[in-house]
Design an enzyme around this catalytic site. Structure first.
Site, PDB file in Angstrom:
ATOM      1  N   HIS A 122      -3.266  -2.942   7.761  1.00  0.00           N
ATOM      2  CA  HIS A 122      -1.888  -2.762   7.716  1.00  0.00           C
ATOM      3  C   HIS A 122      -0.869  -3.695   8.280  1.00  0.00           C
ATOM      4  O   HIS A 122       0.273  -4.061   7.813  1.00  0.00           O
ATOM      5  CB  HIS A 122      -1.386  -1.261   8.226  1.00  0.00           C
ATOM      6  N   ASP A 144       6.433  -1.626   7.464  1.00  0.00           N
ATOM      7  CA  ASP A 144       6.169  -0.230   7.882  1.00  0.00           C
ATOM      8  C   ASP A 144       7.682   0.537   7.772  1.00  0.00           C
ATOM      9  O   ASP A 144       8.342   0.198   6.857  1.00  0.00           O
ATOM     10  CB  ASP A 144       5.586  -0.164   9.308  1.00  0.00           C
TER      11      ASP A 144
END
Length: 303
Positions: free
Chosen positions: A281, A111
């Protein structure tokens, strides 16, 4: 942070490193070649707790909190958001690694940490031996592809990038609800089941601190301005990532919103390799075994 939070990294040292711009808190443990692991939003170094024990058998792990996150210090906000640019963060973690005795190292980021990681690889290629990025595409690629579908999926990019103190004031009304909604909404099954209660306790603790919430918003304001400009300048100049690069993404993650994530990474690093993993994610927590094995395979390969 609270002193009674569970220790997620038994046997690791807790270290504070002063750099020219920020004090970085990190956990250090294991033995072998140095491997720097960078977390993303809205988390801290704790994201690596499921895979760190196995990686520590092969590598000396350095797990910092990014500036403004977790237990690292909070740089001041500014009109140009420069302290939260990925270039500034990359320089800070490079200084940290040098202070720890590592002038060259392996590097992985998830991320926002992935954005710091590829910026470091572009700005300081002599410091990075191999690079892995987890469930991201480069910042300029996200912004250039922003349409109705993508905007709904990563609405937080536009929300958090609004001028201070608008987004932080809204989050402050219910920070834990916002945190847990954000975490759950980016997982494969849209729940918090992939996160341990101990890891959630760490997250809830620091995410209740207004100055840190503001820091994370400033991170996104930098992403919409100075980070985008840095990416576009590199693309226009023909700059590329030349060390081996591994891109991993979740089958139900954010990077998989485009048709071929690896094709995009190959415009930045022609020899990039990559694959999708069966998760959302948060690869290190939703698919720890597959993520750990992929990183071990990649980082133990010698060019």
């Amino acid at each position: 942070m609270k002193s009674n939070l569970p220790d997620m990294f038994p046997g690791f040292d807790s270290v504070n490193v002063e750099t020219a711009s920020v004090r970085l808190f990190c956990r250090v443990g294991g033995s072998g070649p140095p491997l720097l692991l960078l977390h993303g939003y809205p988390q801290s170094h704790v994201i690596w707790h499921k895979i760190a024990p196995r990686l520590a058998e092969r590598f000396t792990l350095v797990l910092p909190d990014l500036p403004g996150y977790g237990s690292s210090s909070v740089p001041p906000l500014s009109d140009d958001h420069a302290a939260y640019s990925k270039r500034a963060m990359a320089e800070a973690v490079t200084e940290m690694m040098q202070a720890l005795g590592h002038s060259r190292f392996l590097l992985a980021g998830h991320d926002r940490g992935g954005r710091v990681a590829y910026r470091l690889a572009l700005d300081r290629p002599e410091a990075v031996e191999r690079l892995a990025v987890l469930d991201i595409l480069p910042t300029s690629d996200y912004w250039d592809r922003m349409d109705r579908q993508f905007g709904l999926k990563i609405y937080h990019w536009m929300f958090l990038a609004q001028p201070a103190p608008f987004p932080e004031k809204l989050i402050a009304a219910s920070p834990i609800r916002f945190l847990e909604h954000t975490l759950a909404s980016w997982t494969g099954d849209k729940t918090l089941s992939g996160f341990s209660e101990e890891a959630l306790a760490h997250n809830r603790d620091w995410f209740c601190q207004p100055d840190r919430v503001s820091a994370t918003c400033e991170d996104y304001r930098a992403g919409a301005t100075v980070d985008y400009q840095h990416d576009r300048a590199d693309q226009e100049a023909g700059n590329r990532i030349h060390m081996p690069l591994l891109a991993l993404w979740g089958e139900k993650g954010i990077a998989n919103s485009v048709e071929d994530p690896l094709a995009i990474w190959r415009t930045w690093c022609p020899e990039a390799e990559g694959a999708a993993l069966p998760c959302g994610h948060f690869l290190p927590e939703e698919a720890p075994d597959r993520t750990c094995q992929a990183l071990l395979d990649f980082f133990t390969t010698r060019s």
